[in-house]
Design a protein around this motif. Structure first.
Motif, PDB file in Angstrom:
ATOM      1  N   ASP A 297       0.821  -1.209   0.000  1.00 35.46           N
ATOM      2  CA  ASP A 297       0.000   0.000   0.000  1.00 35.46           C
ATOM      3  C   ASP A 297       0.856   1.260   0.000  1.00 35.46           C
ATOM      4  N   ASN A 298       2.012   1.182   0.676  1.00 43.50           N
ATOM      5  CA  ASN A 298       2.814   2.384   0.890  1.00 43.50           C
ATOM      6  C   ASN A 298       4.230   2.312   0.315  1.00 43.50           C
ATOM      7  N   GLY A 299       4.585   1.186  -0.299  1.00 44.08           N
ATOM      8  CA  GLY A 299       5.931   1.028  -0.844  1.00 44.08           C
ATOM      9  C   GLY A 299       6.944   0.543   0.159  1.00 44.08           C
ATOM     10  N   LYS A 300       6.547   0.451   1.428  1.00 44.11           N
ATOM     11  CA  LYS A 300       7.473   0.026   2.489  1.00 44.11           C
ATOM     12  C   LYS A 300       7.163  -1.366   3.013  1.00 44.11           C
ATOM     13  N   ASP A 301       5.884  -1.632   3.225  1.00 43.09           N
ATOM     14  CA  ASP A 301       5.463  -2.912   3.808  1.00 43.09           C
ATOM     15  C   ASP A 301       4.910  -3.799   2.698  1.00 43.09           C
ATOM     16  N   TRP A 302       5.553  -4.933   2.492  1.00 42.94           N
ATOM     17  CA  TRP A 302       5.220  -5.802   1.362  1.00 42.94           C
ATOM     18  C   TRP A 302       4.703  -7.154   1.822  1.00 42.94           C
ATOM     19  N   GLU A 303       3.820  -7.726   1.023  1.00 44.23           N
ATOM     20  CA  GLU A 303       3.331  -9.069   1.279  1.00 44.23           C
ATOM     21  C   GLU A 303       2.967  -9.746  -0.042  1.00 44.23           C
ATOM     22  N   PRO A 304       2.948 -11.065  -0.054  1.00 40.66           N
ATOM     23  CA  PRO A 304       2.590 -11.767  -1.288  1.00 40.66           C
ATOM     24  C   PRO A 304       1.187 -11.398  -1.750  1.00 40.66           C
ATOM     25  N   HIS A 305       1.025 -11.215  -3.044  1.00 39.85           N
ATOM     26  CA  HIS A 305      -0.285 -10.943  -3.628  1.00 39.85           C
ATOM     27  C   HIS A 305      -1.117 -12.222  -3.613  1.00 39.85           C
ATOM     28  N   GLU A 306      -2.443 -12.084  -3.648  1.00 40.23           N
ATOM     29  CA  GLU A 306      -3.301 -13.261  -3.650  1.00 40.23           C
ATOM     30  C   GLU A 306      -3.041 -14.147  -4.860  1.00 40.23           C
ATOM     31  N   ARG A 307      -2.545 -13.536  -5.934  1.00 38.23           N
ATOM     32  CA  ARG A 307      -2.185 -14.313  -7.119  1.00 38.23           C
ATOM     33  C   ARG A 307      -0.944 -15.157  -6.858  1.00 38.23           C
ATOM     34  N   SER A 308      -0.021 -14.652  -6.045  1.00 36.74           N
ATOM     35  CA  SER A 308       1.197 -15.349  -5.619  1.00 36.74           C
ATOM     36  C   SER A 308       2.175 -15.578  -6.769  1.00 36.74           C
ATOM     37  N   VAL A 309       1.821 -16.422  -7.709  1.00 38.48           N
ATOM     38  CA  VAL A 309       2.684 -16.700  -8.856  1.00 38.48           C
ATOM     39  C   VAL A 309       2.310 -15.756  -9.989  1.00 38.48           C
ATOM     40  N   PHE A 310       3.234 -14.873 -10.345  1.00 36.49           N
ATOM     41  CA  PHE A 310       2.976 -13.960 -11.454  1.00 36.49           C
ATOM     42  C   PHE A 310       3.021 -14.708 -12.775  1.00 36.49           C
ATOM     43  N   MET A 311       4.079 -15.528 -12.957  1.00 36.95           N
ATOM     44  CA  MET A 311       4.193 -16.346 -14.147  1.00 36.95           C
ATOM     45  C   MET A 311       5.093 -17.535 -13.875  1.00 36.95           C
ATOM     46  N   LYS A 312       4.707 -18.687 -14.362  1.00 38.58           N
ATOM     47  CA  LYS A 312       5.607 -19.824 -14.318  1.00 38.58           C
ATOM     48  C   LYS A 312       6.739 -19.599 -15.315  1.00 38.58           C
ATOM     49  N   LYS A 313       7.875 -20.198 -15.040  1.00 39.51           N
ATOM     50  CA  LYS A 313       9.038 -19.989 -15.906  1.00 39.51           C
ATOM     51  C   LYS A 313       8.972 -20.903 -17.126  1.00 39.51           C
ATOM     52  N   GLU A 314       7.947 -20.658 -17.914  1.00 39.43           N
ATOM     53  CA  GLU A 314       7.724 -21.432 -19.124  1.00 39.43           C
ATOM     54  C   GLU A 314       6.855 -20.606 -20.061  1.00 39.43           C
ATOM     55  N   PHE A 315       6.894 -20.938 -21.362  1.00 45.65           N
ATOM     56  CA  PHE A 315       6.167 -20.163 -22.360  1.00 45.65           C
ATOM     57  C   PHE A 315       5.318 -21.096 -23.207  1.00 45.65           C
ATOM     58  N   LEU A 316       4.044 -20.746 -23.339  1.00 44.39           N
ATOM     59  CA  LEU A 316       3.144 -21.517 -24.190  1.00 44.39           C
ATOM     60  C   LEU A 316       3.261 -21.011 -25.624  1.00 44.39           C
ATOM     61  N   LEU A 317       3.577 -21.927 -26.536  1.00 46.05           N
ATOM     62  CA  LEU A 317       3.690 -21.578 -27.944  1.00 46.05           C
ATOM     63  C   LEU A 317       2.370 -21.846 -28.663  1.00 46.05           C
ATOM     64  N   GLU A 318       2.206 -21.246 -29.828  1.00 46.89           N
ATOM     65  CA  GLU A 318       0.926 -21.319 -30.533  1.00 46.89           C
ATOM     66  C   GLU A 318       0.562 -22.727 -30.999  1.00 46.89           C
ATOM     67  N   ASP A 319       1.548 -23.621 -31.072  1.00 44.87           N
ATOM     68  CA  ASP A 319       1.236 -25.007 -31.458  1.00 44.87           C
ATOM     69  C   ASP A 319       0.872 -25.866 -30.254  1.00 44.87           C
ATOM     70  N   GLY A 320       0.776 -25.220 -29.066  1.00 50.83           N
ATOM     71  CA  GLY A 320       0.357 -25.937 -27.869  1.00 50.83           C
ATOM     72  C   GLY A 320       1.490 -26.505 -27.038  1.00 50.83           C
ATOM     73  N   THR A 321       2.715 -26.398 -27.525  1.00 49.42           N
ATOM     74  CA  THR A 321       3.850 -26.929 -26.764  1.00 49.42           C
ATOM     75  C   THR A 321       4.307 -25.928 -25.714  1.00 49.42           C
ATOM     76  N   LEU A 322       4.932 -26.454 -24.660  1.00 49.32           N
ATOM     77  CA  LEU A 322       5.498 -25.617 -23.610  1.00 49.32           C
ATOM     78  C   LEU A 322       7.003 -25.551 -23.772  1.00 49.32           C
ATOM     79  N   TRP A 323       7.521 -24.339 -23.785  1.00 49.64           N
ATOM     80  CA  TRP A 323       8.966 -24.115 -23.830  1.00 49.64           C
ATOM     81  C   TRP A 323       9.425 -23.815 -22.415  1.00 49.64           C
ATOM     82  N   LYS A 324      10.291 -24.673 -21.885  1.00 48.10           N
ATOM     83  CA  LYS A 324      10.793 -24.514 -20.524  1.00 48.10           C
ATOM     84  C   LYS A 324      12.305 -24.302 -20.558  1.00 48.10           C
TER      85      LYS A 324
END
Length: 365
Positions: A297-324
């Motif tokens: 709220d103030n830039g000083k006190d931080w806590e995990p967001h309810e989402r928690s994971v912003f992004m997994k370290k992998e990418f979904l490609l248009e052919d449906g495969t996962l690039w890890k």
């Protein structure tokens, strides 16, 4: 009856539009677009393209992007492949590239901070840029090695001798890393470097290193999250601390409590969302296969967001495969003028190639 029905219809439509316009964005619905299959192929071939920022014969690592005059300006780290991946510590320079689109392709413009400099506290190395526009200027935070007290006879332009010295003194060099800031009026520079480090260890809150700054300018103050070693642990244990200053060059006053201390974290990126009225941070949690999301709220006190994971370290490609990829680090979130995330940039290493990938962001239901 006809006019009554029409009036009701207009009221219903107005109510629906009002409800839609008043609905705040929700990061829980933030999603990442699938990437074209050719992105992985271009990366592997070190071929610059949309979504891929690579330089042949170089390791490329990390990206910080600003929008200025309808152009996107990327600032990133690179060093020659002959120095191997470990060359990031001693042979890195910061490069500027430009694109008409946030995903690229980015065209090389110039080197804005060289690895070797003729004078200053930061004569060796320039790494991990973090660029903001504040008070009418482009301000680039970066890290470099303050080696003068350890190496008074340091000679420029002698890479063979330097390589040996750096190899024999790697721990000392690692612990000489400090944060600086360089300021310019033009995206191409020249960037005027700070005469002294902006942040260095105080051996009270953190020790050894001051690195990997992320900075937001809001309400006439600079808020920075940076990484140091925990003074309470004998071995290296990376923590991130948050500090504030009214000046870009500091001094920054840091909070006593780390942003997060349950695991080693680094590579923060940070922004302020004007609609949600929160600060947000995404960072790399060491040893985990995801990027974490925090808020304040103030830039000083931080806590995990309810989402928690912003992004997994992998990418979904248009052919449906996962690039890890083997490594996914250095997240940077580009936002619009209101602080709404629009693009994520990450540094990746995979099968001997390193570079930056851009992933567009959209919002689902």
């Amino acid at each position: 009856m006809k006019y009554t029905w029409l009036s009701c219809t207009v009221l219903i439509l107005f109510a629906c539009q009002t409800k839609t316009s008043n609905k705040k964005r929700n990061y829980s619905n933030l999603k990442f677009e699938t990437l074209p299959v050719v992105v992985k192929a271009n990366f592997s071939k070190q071929q610059n393209s949309a979504h891929v920022l690579v330089n042949r014969d170089y390791y490329v690592w990390g990206n910080s992007v600003i929008k200025l005059n309808n152009k996107y300006h990327a600032y990133y780290s690179r060093w020659l492949e002959k120095y191997k991946h470990k060359g990031w510590l001693t042979f890195c320079e910061i490069v500027h590239a430009v694109s008409d689109n946030p995903e690229g392709p980015f065209k090389f413009e110039n080197v804005v901070l060289e690895s070797e400099k003729k004078e200053g506290w930061d004569t060796n190395n320039a790494h991990n840029p973090y660029v903001i526009i504040a008070e009418g200027k482009i301000k680039m935070y970066y890290i470099a090695n303050d080696l003068e007290i350890h190496k008074p006879n340091h000679k420029l332009n002698s890479p063979t001798n330097d390589s040996l010295w750096f190899e024999n003194n790697r721990k000392l060099v690692r612990n000489s890393q400090r944060i600086g800031v360089a300021v310019a009026s033009n995206p191409n520079g020249p960037f005027v470097r700070s005469k002294s480090p902006v942040v260095k260890p105080d051996d009270i809150l953190f020790k050894n290193i001051a690195v990997n700054p992320a900075v937001v300018y809001h309400n006439n103050k600079y808020t920075m999250i940076m990484k140091g070693d925990d003074v309470g642990k004998e071995q290296w244990f990376r923590i991130q601390l948050v500090g504030e200053s009214t000046l870009a060059k500091g001094p920054f006053k840091f909070e006593k409590e780390p942003v997060y201390d349950k695991a080693q974290t680094e590579d923060a990126c940070m922004w302020y969302d004007q609609e949600l009225k929160h600060y947000f941070m995404v960072c790399h949690v060491m040893g985990k296969r995801d990027l974490a999301l925090f808020y304040s709220d103030n830039g000083k006190d931080w806590e995990p967001h309810e989402r928690s994971v912003f992004m997994k370290k992998e990418f979904l490609l248009e052919d449906g495969t996962l690039w890890k990829p083997e490594r996914v680090e250095r997240p940077f979130v580009l936002t619009d003028d209101t602080g709404k995330p629009t693009m994520l940039y990450v540094a990746i290493a995979d099968q001997g190639v390193s570079g930056n990938i851009a992933i567009p962001i959209y919002y689902g239901e």
